[in-house]
Motif scaffolding. Structure first.
Motif, short mmCIF file in Angstrom:
data_model
loop_
_atom_site.label_atom_id
_atom_site.label_comp_id
_atom_site.label_asym_id
_atom_site.label_seq_id
_atom_site.Cartn_x
_atom_site.Cartn_y
_atom_site.Cartn_z
N LYS A 16 0.84 -1.20 0.00
CA LYS A 16 0.00 0.00 0.00
C LYS A 16 0.87 1.25 0.00
O LYS A 16 0.55 2.24 -0.66
N ALA A 17 1.97 1.20 0.73
CA ALA A 17 2.89 2.34 0.74
C ALA A 17 3.44 2.59 -0.65
O ALA A 17 3.57 3.74 -1.09
N ALA A 18 3.79 1.51 -1.37
CA ALA A 18 4.32 1.66 -2.73
C ALA A 18 3.28 2.28 -3.66
O ALA A 18 3.60 3.15 -4.47
N LEU A 19 2.02 1.85 -3.51
CA LEU A 19 0.95 2.40 -4.35
C LEU A 19 0.68 3.86 -4.02
O LEU A 19 0.48 4.68 -4.92
N CYS A 20 0.67 4.20 -2.73
CA CYS A 20 0.42 5.59 -2.33
C CYS A 20 1.55 6.49 -2.81
O CYS A 20 1.31 7.63 -3.25
N ALA A 98 26.02 2.96 -8.31
CA ALA A 98 26.62 2.70 -9.62
C ALA A 98 25.87 3.42 -10.73
O ALA A 98 26.47 3.82 -11.74
N ALA A 99 24.55 3.61 -10.54
CA ALA A 99 23.74 4.29 -11.55
C ALA A 99 23.80 5.81 -11.41
O ALA A 99 23.34 6.54 -12.28
N GLY A 100 24.35 6.30 -10.28
CA GLY A 100 24.45 7.73 -10.07
C GLY A 100 23.12 8.42 -9.86
O GLY A 100 22.86 9.47 -10.44
N ILE A 101 22.25 7.82 -9.01
CA ILE A 101 20.90 8.35 -8.81
C ILE A 101 20.62 8.54 -7.32
O ILE A 101 21.45 8.21 -6.47
N ARG A 102 19.44 9.05 -7.01
CA ARG A 102 19.02 9.22 -5.62
C ARG A 102 18.56 7.87 -5.05
O ARG A 102 18.16 6.98 -5.79
N TYR A 103 18.56 7.80 -3.73
CA TYR A 103 18.19 6.55 -3.05
C TYR A 103 17.54 6.91 -1.72
O TYR A 103 17.97 7.85 -1.04
N CYS A 104 16.51 6.15 -1.36
CA CYS A 104 15.93 6.32 -0.03
C CYS A 104 15.22 5.04 0.39
O CYS A 104 14.95 4.15 -0.44
N VAL A 105 14.93 4.94 1.68
CA VAL A 105 14.22 3.78 2.24
C VAL A 105 12.94 4.28 2.91
O VAL A 105 12.96 5.27 3.65
N ILE A 106 11.84 3.62 2.63
CA ILE A 106 10.57 3.89 3.32
C ILE A 106 10.26 2.68 4.19
O ILE A 106 10.13 1.55 3.70
N TYR A 107 10.15 2.92 5.49
CA TYR A 107 9.98 1.84 6.46
C TYR A 107 8.58 1.85 7.05
O TYR A 107 8.14 2.86 7.61
N CYS A 108 7.87 0.74 6.89
CA CYS A 108 6.55 0.56 7.50
C CYS A 108 6.75 -0.04 8.89
O CYS A 108 6.99 -1.25 9.03
N GLU A 157 9.75 7.14 7.67
CA GLU A 157 9.03 6.14 8.46
C GLU A 157 7.52 6.35 8.42
O GLU A 157 7.03 7.46 8.61
N LEU A 158 6.82 5.25 8.21
CA LEU A 158 5.36 5.21 8.26
C LEU A 158 4.94 4.35 9.45
O LEU A 158 5.61 3.37 9.79
N TRP A 159 3.79 4.70 10.05
CA TRP A 159 3.24 3.90 11.14
C TRP A 159 1.83 3.48 10.74
O TRP A 159 0.82 4.08 11.18
N PRO A 160 1.73 2.46 9.90
CA PRO A 160 0.42 2.07 9.32
C PRO A 160 -0.65 1.72 10.34
O PRO A 160 -1.83 2.04 10.12
N SER A 169 0.20 11.07 3.54
CA SER A 169 0.95 10.81 4.76
C SER A 169 2.26 11.60 4.74
O SER A 169 2.90 11.73 3.69
N PRO A 170 2.66 12.17 5.89
CA PRO A 170 3.88 12.99 5.93
C PRO A 170 5.11 12.31 5.32
O PRO A 170 5.86 12.94 4.58
N ALA A 171 5.31 11.03 5.63
CA ALA A 171 6.48 10.33 5.11
C ALA A 171 6.42 10.20 3.58
O ALA A 171 7.45 10.28 2.91
#
Length: 302
Positions: A16-20, A98-108, A157-160, A169-171
């Motif tokens: 759901k986080a990926a879809l949102c 290696a691709a020279g792009i942005r990166y982030c983690v979304i944690y449920c 961070e998400l708190w589902p 959602s703020p995150a």
């Protein structure tokens, strides 16, 4: 543009986080190209994929390979999977670098008691769920992301269970801003990963090798086809490929389909040998010599 890694316990709301996030990115102007990579993309059953270590390792390998093929500076890739092992998140971070792009983690962030209840409810509704043994094993082995690690940063961070998940959602909004913000020399709150010299060299060398192998084998195949056409179906002896290269002697007619099959097999074998430590040929002459030797063995000429 970016690689987004969705992370969390099983049945914690990652999909759901990926879809949102995808929906929120669609509201951005200009609209970025977004793709979600997950187990369902490959019609993989979650219980079979996590049944044992070899199956789980294979799943991670499939997803990682697809991510590697899909990354570019023109799209945003979202990896919707458990991504529960910090070593695996590090591998994904390396792909982004290696691709020279942005990166982030979304944690449920959801307590395992709630995840367990959600999993049971899914099972009762006949939806995709984990069997009890696999669920407990995955919960036990989950490695929580830590923003102090490069491969877990930045961490949104998400708190589902407490707040639910919406595209507002703020995150989600913070991650959209991070992924789409214009970067210039004064930008300090967005980090675009920079490939190392070793990474760039390896990728260029690999690409050059594949190009040379493809071109060289095609030239050898064309020479054989031309020589056979001049021999009018008879044996083609002494086919010259190039100066300093061995000649090809063919005692029987070899059709184009067979030559193509041999060429595909040779290219595949060359790639496999490079993975085991032996580097592939980096120039056309070496590639031609190897391909001619291979043909001589396979066609029992020489």
């Amino acid at each position: 543009m970016a690689l987004v890694v969705i992370c969390g316990q099983p049945c914690s709301g990652k999909s759901k986080a990926a879809l949102c996030l995808t929906e929120a990115l669609e509201d951005v102007d200009p609209k970025p190209t977004v793709r979600i990579i997950d187990e369902t993309s490959f019609h993989l059953d979650r219980n079979q994929s996590y049944a044992d270590m070899p199956s789980e390792k294979n799943l991670r390998g499939v997803l990682r390979s697809e991510v590697d093929r899909s990354l570019s500076r023109e799209n945003i890739i979202i990896v919707d999977s458990l991504n529960s092992i910090k070593g695996y998140r590090y591998e994904l971070w390396c792909l982004a670098r290696a691709a020279g792009i942005r990166y982030c983690v979304i944690y449920c962030d959801v307590e395992d008691t709630h995840c367990r209840k959600w999993n049971e409810e899914r099972r009762e509704r006949g939806e995709a769920s984990y069997n009890e043994k696999i669920f407990e094993d995955l919960v036990r082995r989950f490695e929580r992301p830590d923003r102090r690690n490069r491969w877990d940063s930045p961490l949104f961070e998400l708190w589902p269970f407490k707040d639910g998940i919406e595209k507002s959602s703020p995150a989600i909004l913070d991650s959209v801003l991070y992924l789409t913000k214009t970067v210039d020399s004064k930008t300090r709150d967005v980090k675009v990963l920079q490939p190392t010299i070793a990474t760039q060299t390896n990728r260029v060398s690999e690409a050059n090798s594949l190009y040379e192998i493809d071109r060289a084998t095609q030239e050898v195949m064309n020479a054989i086809v031309e020589a056979q056409s001049q021999a009018i179906g008879g044996p083609a002896n002494g086919i010259t490929i190039g100066h300093g290269l061995p000649t090809v002697n063919i005692s029987r007619a070899v059709g184009l389909p067979e030559l193509r099959r041999l060429r595909r097999t040779f290219i595949k074998l060359t790639g496999q040998s490079s993975l085991s430590g032996r580097p592939p040929p980096s120039d056309a002459e070496s590639a031609k010599r190897m391909f001619v030797d291979y043909l001589c063995r396979e066609l029992e000429t020489g």
